[in-house]
Design a protein around this motif. Sequence first.
Motif, PDB file in Angstrom:
ATOM      1  N   THR A 185     -33.486 -35.673  17.609  1.00 14.69           N
ATOM      2  CA  THR A 185     -33.252 -35.914  19.316  1.00 14.69           C
ATOM      3  C   THR A 185     -33.188 -35.365  20.559  1.00 14.69           C
ATOM      4  OG1 THR A 185     -31.074 -36.403  18.718  1.00 14.69           O
ATOM      5  CG2 THR A 185     -32.220 -38.506  18.399  1.00 14.69           C
ATOM      6  N   ALA A 186     -32.806 -34.179  19.767  1.00 11.39           N
ATOM      7  CA  ALA A 186     -32.628 -33.052  20.915  1.00 11.39           C
ATOM      8  C   ALA A 186     -32.761 -31.697  20.386  1.00 11.39           C
ATOM      9  CB  ALA A 186     -31.282 -33.093  21.728  1.00 11.39           C
ATOM     10  N   ARG A 245     -47.984 -35.514  15.212  1.00 13.53           N
ATOM     11  CA  ARG A 245     -46.982 -36.189  15.939  1.00 13.53           C
ATOM     12  C   ARG A 245     -45.677 -36.636  15.063  1.00 13.53           C
ATOM     13  NH1 ARG A 245     -50.408 -40.380  19.750  1.00 13.53           N
ATOM     14  NH2 ARG A 245     -51.699 -38.866  20.685  1.00 13.53           N
ATOM     15  N   GLU A 246     -45.643 -36.587  13.721  1.00 14.03           N
ATOM     16  CA  GLU A 246     -44.665 -36.671  12.937  1.00 14.03           C
ATOM     17  C   GLU A 246     -44.002 -35.395  12.321  1.00 14.03           C
ATOM     18  OE1 GLU A 246     -43.174 -39.878  11.686  1.00 14.03           O
ATOM     19  OE2 GLU A 246     -44.038 -40.256  13.756  1.00 14.03           O
ATOM     20  N   GLY A 297     -38.387 -36.609  18.587  1.00 16.48           N
ATOM     21  CA  GLY A 297     -38.852 -37.615  18.457  1.00 16.48           C
ATOM     22  C   GLY A 297     -39.948 -37.478  17.024  1.00 16.48           C
ATOM     23  N   LYS A 298     -39.734 -36.359  16.584  1.00 18.37           N
ATOM     24  CA  LYS A 298     -40.582 -36.099  15.108  1.00 18.37           C
ATOM     25  C   LYS A 298     -39.326 -36.444  14.062  1.00 18.37           C
ATOM     26  CE  LYS A 298     -44.086 -32.790  16.412  1.00 18.37           C
ATOM     27  NZ  LYS A 298     -44.973 -31.693  15.734  1.00 18.37           N
ATOM     28  N   LEU A 299     -39.908 -36.391  12.918  1.00 24.17           N
ATOM     29  CA  LEU A 299     -38.994 -36.476  11.649  1.00 24.17           C
ATOM     30  C   LEU A 299     -38.273 -35.091  11.427  1.00 24.17           C
ATOM     31  CD1 LEU A 299     -41.480 -38.264   9.213  1.00 24.17           C
ATOM     32  CD2 LEU A 299     -39.333 -39.317  10.239  1.00 24.17           C
ATOM     33  N   GLU A 303     -35.630 -35.581   6.535  1.00 25.27           N
ATOM     34  CA  GLU A 303     -35.283 -36.935   7.540  1.00 25.27           C
ATOM     35  C   GLU A 303     -34.021 -37.128   7.720  1.00 25.27           C
ATOM     36  OE1 GLU A 303     -37.328 -40.336   5.783  1.00 25.27           O
ATOM     37  OE2 GLU A 303     -39.296 -39.291   5.836  1.00 25.27           O
ATOM     38  N   GLY A 304     -33.332 -35.721   8.114  1.00 23.48           N
ATOM     39  CA  GLY A 304     -31.930 -35.838   8.332  1.00 23.48           C
ATOM     40  C   GLY A 304     -30.958 -35.651   7.396  1.00 23.48           C
TER      41      GLY A 304
END
Length: 556
Positions: free
Chosen positions: A36-37, A510-511, A518-520, A549-550
């Motif tokens: 997100t940032a 884009r992922e 915005g990307k994974l 993925e976080g």
Amino acid sequence: MATEPMTTVFTARRVITMDPDIPDATAVAVTDGRITAVGHADELRATGTVDDTFADAIICAGLIDQHLHPVLGATTLMTEVIAIEDWRLPDKIYPAAHSPAEYRSRLATAEQQLSDPAEWLFSWGYHKLWHGALDRAALDAISTTRPIAVWQRSCHEWYLNSAAIDRLGITAADLTGQGTASTMVDLDAGHWWETGMNLLLPKLSPLFMSQDRLAAGLRQLVAYLHRNGVTAINEPGIMWAFEPWLLYQDILGSEETPFTSTFLVDARSQADSGMDPADAVADAQRQVDSAAAGKVRLLPRQVKLFADGAIISQLMQMRDPYLDESGHPDLCHHGEWMMQPDTFRAFAKVYWNADWQLHIHVNGDAGLDLVLDTIAECMAGHPRADHRTVIVHFANSTEAQVERIAQLGCIVSANSYYPVGFADQYTAHGLGSERADAMVRAASVLSRGIPLSLHSDLPMGPAAPLTLAWCAVNRQTPSGRVAGPDQRISVDDALRAVTIEAAYSWRLERELGSITPGKLANFTVLAQDPYAVDPLRLDDIEVLGTVYEGRTFVSG
């Protein structure tokens, strides 16, 4: 009332984003598995829960292996590995065998250590140039009663002893009248290669690829890839008849597996089955539709084709003759086609005309002529923009061919291990110094603005993106010399090749591939900054873990 998703702020000594618009950062904010940032820690701390686990480390965009083979990695590395280089697995190191005597001794010792006299001995890693000639008689000398099957280092050849051939019930009659495949078998020598393996694997695979062996091998593969910081892989050409899709879903698709696994349709399997090219695209779409979503999935509208044979077997199609040990043309040595040229053209054109992206295995310069001629014909008949045809492996080429790749709008995914692992021996045997040292013209590709990614083709090379980057940057062979110094590339270009350019080759830019909002949220965490270390130490950088993925996965 729905709760707001939590935001985690990962801090680091440095964040290597691979995004030129965000060149300098020390923190990344992640919400619901997405970035997100990106910025500095003091700016982002107030935006979420701070995770300082890697505050003293380097967070890099998640490393990608653009092209590897899960089923081969799971099976080869579960055998008795006797190869031309060391193989370092999570729980074991297999040292290299450097001579024929050492190879035979290791194989004989492995046979003697098996307590069950009926148990198969499977081994992978043999190569004639290091280990001397091998055939049925040589394996019979090790055992006339135990079935022995040796998988050549390229995975494009098999050698069996008499006990193995008898156990499988293979006869000469089984191997005749099978078209091109019958020309790639020598039963007396116990040798199957390239398409000829289609006549062996239906009988051998149920033993060699049992569910228990595959499950154990896949779990080892997951640990191996995680240790090397890999966050995404692609198998470019799934062979449904042999690959364990349910095990892939269970093991590669597990919540505890910290990487994404994607697959491509395999046109060669269609051709080998006798399918009419006119039916190929519809069949391929059915395959994709059956497995289009999830952590383990097929990529849409992308297909793998094959031109010539394996470089590691020296079966690539070359313009000029192979050379014997005296440096003279060896008229008895020639390459092979994995798809016959007319078949290759027919399948390439139907996929091209349906606007699919082509990924094409090619190793020799004559093989590359076939590929580029075919793409030129396709472009003339059905012009396409942004087709991203991927020249895969890219072992042997000329400067004129590289220029033609640029003109045709193709991209390259190269195996940077080739010149490092093979240039020394191929200088002395087969190619000569000029062709051997020029393998993988990475700098020439980049100088023409051609997108370049790197891959391992596991088990052809180590599935360790930092090692692949090291190979591309240094091109240093086991003898200590530099093969083709003019083809070395920068650290930045090498890191791009195992991050954003790899994602681009799959149309997933884009992922994946950079730390961009915005990307994974896929990151690889390193103990040292690859831009700051001596380039010769790139592959010594420790991988501390990954974020997938976080979610944090610390290396064990």
